[in-house]
Design a protein around this motif. Structure first.
Motif, PDB file in Angstrom:
ATOM      1  N   LYS B  40       0.869  -1.175   0.000  1.00  0.00           N
ATOM      2  CA  LYS B  40       0.000   0.000   0.000  1.00  0.00           C
ATOM      3  C   LYS B  40       0.903   1.220   0.000  1.00  0.00           C
ATOM      4  CE  LYS B  40      -3.782  -1.712   2.644  1.00  0.00           C
ATOM      5  NZ  LYS B  40      -4.232  -1.874   4.013  1.00  0.00           N
ATOM      6  N   GLU B  64      -1.047   4.203  14.790  1.00  0.00           N
ATOM      7  CA  GLU B  64      -2.414   4.385  15.259  1.00  0.00           C
ATOM      8  C   GLU B  64      -3.453   3.941  14.225  1.00  0.00           C
ATOM      9  OE1 GLU B  64      -2.926   8.401  16.512  1.00  0.00           O
ATOM     10  OE2 GLU B  64      -4.803   8.001  17.571  1.00  0.00           O
ATOM     11  N   LEU B  65      -3.209   4.256  12.963  1.00  0.00           N
ATOM     12  CA  LEU B  65      -4.245   4.011  11.952  1.00  0.00           C
ATOM     13  C   LEU B  65      -3.749   3.354  10.666  1.00  0.00           C
ATOM     14  CD1 LEU B  65      -7.165   4.516  10.786  1.00  0.00           C
ATOM     15  CD2 LEU B  65      -6.337   6.723  10.019  1.00  0.00           C
ATOM     16  N   LEU B  66      -2.636   3.867  10.130  1.00  0.00           N
ATOM     17  CA  LEU B  66      -2.298   3.499   8.755  1.00  0.00           C
ATOM     18  C   LEU B  66      -1.820   2.064   8.573  1.00  0.00           C
ATOM     19  CD1 LEU B  66      -0.653   6.861   7.645  1.00  0.00           C
ATOM     20  CD2 LEU B  66      -3.016   6.111   7.364  1.00  0.00           C
ATOM     21  N   SER B  67      -1.337   1.433   9.650  1.00  0.00           N
ATOM     22  CA  SER B  67      -0.957   0.027   9.518  1.00  0.00           C
ATOM     23  C   SER B  67      -1.505  -0.768  10.696  1.00  0.00           C
ATOM     24  CB  SER B  67       0.563  -0.108   9.461  1.00  0.00           C
ATOM     25  OG  SER B  67       1.103  -0.011  10.773  1.00  0.00           O
ATOM     26  N   ASN B  68      -1.655  -2.058  10.492  1.00  0.00           N
ATOM     27  CA  ASN B  68      -2.068  -2.954  11.570  1.00  0.00           C
ATOM     28  C   ASN B  68      -0.849  -3.800  11.952  1.00  0.00           C
ATOM     29  OD1 ASN B  68      -2.941  -5.134  13.093  1.00  0.00           O
ATOM     30  ND2 ASN B  68      -4.929  -5.249  12.074  1.00  0.00           N
TER      31      ASN B  68
END
Lengths: 225, 80
Positions: B40, B64-68
């Motif tokens: 991505k 926080e958000l863009l990756s797990n």
């Protein structure tokens, strides 16, 4: 006892869940918009399936930051309150950290929409107490990202604590680890599952095997009240 | 400042998209390829006092958000 169904922009199984609770289980139920912050009058919260926020970035990644999620985390701390996430609801619970692991793309890349066989691995939960251990259920799945993944340590813990509630029986449709179809948290009051019990709760829909899940919740909440 | 963020699967995590594209390339006759991965790519503009400050902020966004972190890893570049 009162049920709440959270509605995110892009939820599309909210009406099915609402309908089953209201007309089949015959218990009070309300829709809860994702901006709701008060959940204290509810006993069981359902996170329905769908495509919250268009599944953008990762499934459930944006929904996890909805206002209602802070309230839901507090709600879930009380072991007498129950939370169930179905399909996209399961993905949201994992992203939010209420359940361990993550759901990634199905192994064969396909969106799969069909009935599958599930095996009840643990019937000592508020969500599965009306089933028999080892019982095989026919319940539909409808997802592109249902491939449950976690690290080895987490998987060992899930097994040790008997947190694996449902597995795919014989045929694993999405490549999930240990054939996992549904897990609960350690406290056993939060369940996430990819299959849709609300789509298998009336004979006219081809299977009633999902109804006992909602009946289990009803029975568990009845004992507490 | 322009930020370029790349989110990739962690080592050992199945990349079914990469695998499918690899199979397609092989079937087209590109027999000498392997290890196809699909990443991505996220681009954004950031206002900040310094590159260091921006990097700190981007790292926080990724966590926080863009990756797990369970299935993904990330790297990024901040261009001044």
């Amino acid at each position: 006892m009162k049920f709440g169904v959270i509605v995110f922009p892009g939820s599309n199984c909210d009406h099915d869940c609402y309908d089953v609770i209201k007309k089949v289980v015959k218990q009070p139920v309300s829709y809860l918009w994702h901006t709701t912050t008060k959940l204290d009058t509810f006993d069981c919260i359902i996170l329905p399936g769908g495509f919250s926020y268009g599944d953008y970035l990762r499934c459930g990644a944006i929904a996890r930051f909805a206002k209602v999620m802070d309230a839901l985390k507090k709600f879930a701390e009380d072991k007498n309150k129950l939370v169930i996430g179905i399909c996209n609801g399961f993905q949201i619970l994992c992203e939010a950290g209420l359940l361990p692991g993550a759901l990634q793309r199905n192994k064969n890349m396909h969106f799969i929409c069909k009935h599958v066989n599930l095996k009840v691995e643990n019937n000592h939960t508020s969500f599965s107490k009306k089933y028999k251990k080892g019982q095989v259920l026919r319940i539909p799945i409808a997802h592109g990202e249902g491939n449950y993944t976690c690290d080895k340590k987490t998987l060992a813990e899930l097994k040790k604590n008997k947190q694996i509630v449902f597995t795919y029986y014989k045929n694993n449709p999405n490549g999930s680890m240990a054939n996992i179809a549904g897990i609960c948290n350690k406290q056993r009051n939060v369940l996430g599952m990819m299959p849709h019990p609300e789509r298998a709760s009336e004979a006219i829909l081809g299977s009633e095997d999902g109804l006992l899940l909602f009946k289990s919740i009803e029975s568990a909440l009845n004992i507490r009240h | 400042m322009k930020v370029k963020i790349y989110v990739t699967h962690k080592k050992g995590i199945l990349d079914p998209q990469g695998k499918t594209v690899e199979t397609a390339l092989l079937s087209l006759g590109y027999k000498n390829i392997s290890g196809v991965k699909i990443e991505k790519y996220i681009e954004l503009e950031i206002d900040g006092k310094s590159k260091e400050e921006a990097e700190k902020q981007v790292k926080k966004m990724c966590d926080e958000l863009l990756s797990n972190p369970i299935i993904e890893q990330y790297r990024f570049e901040v261009e001044q």
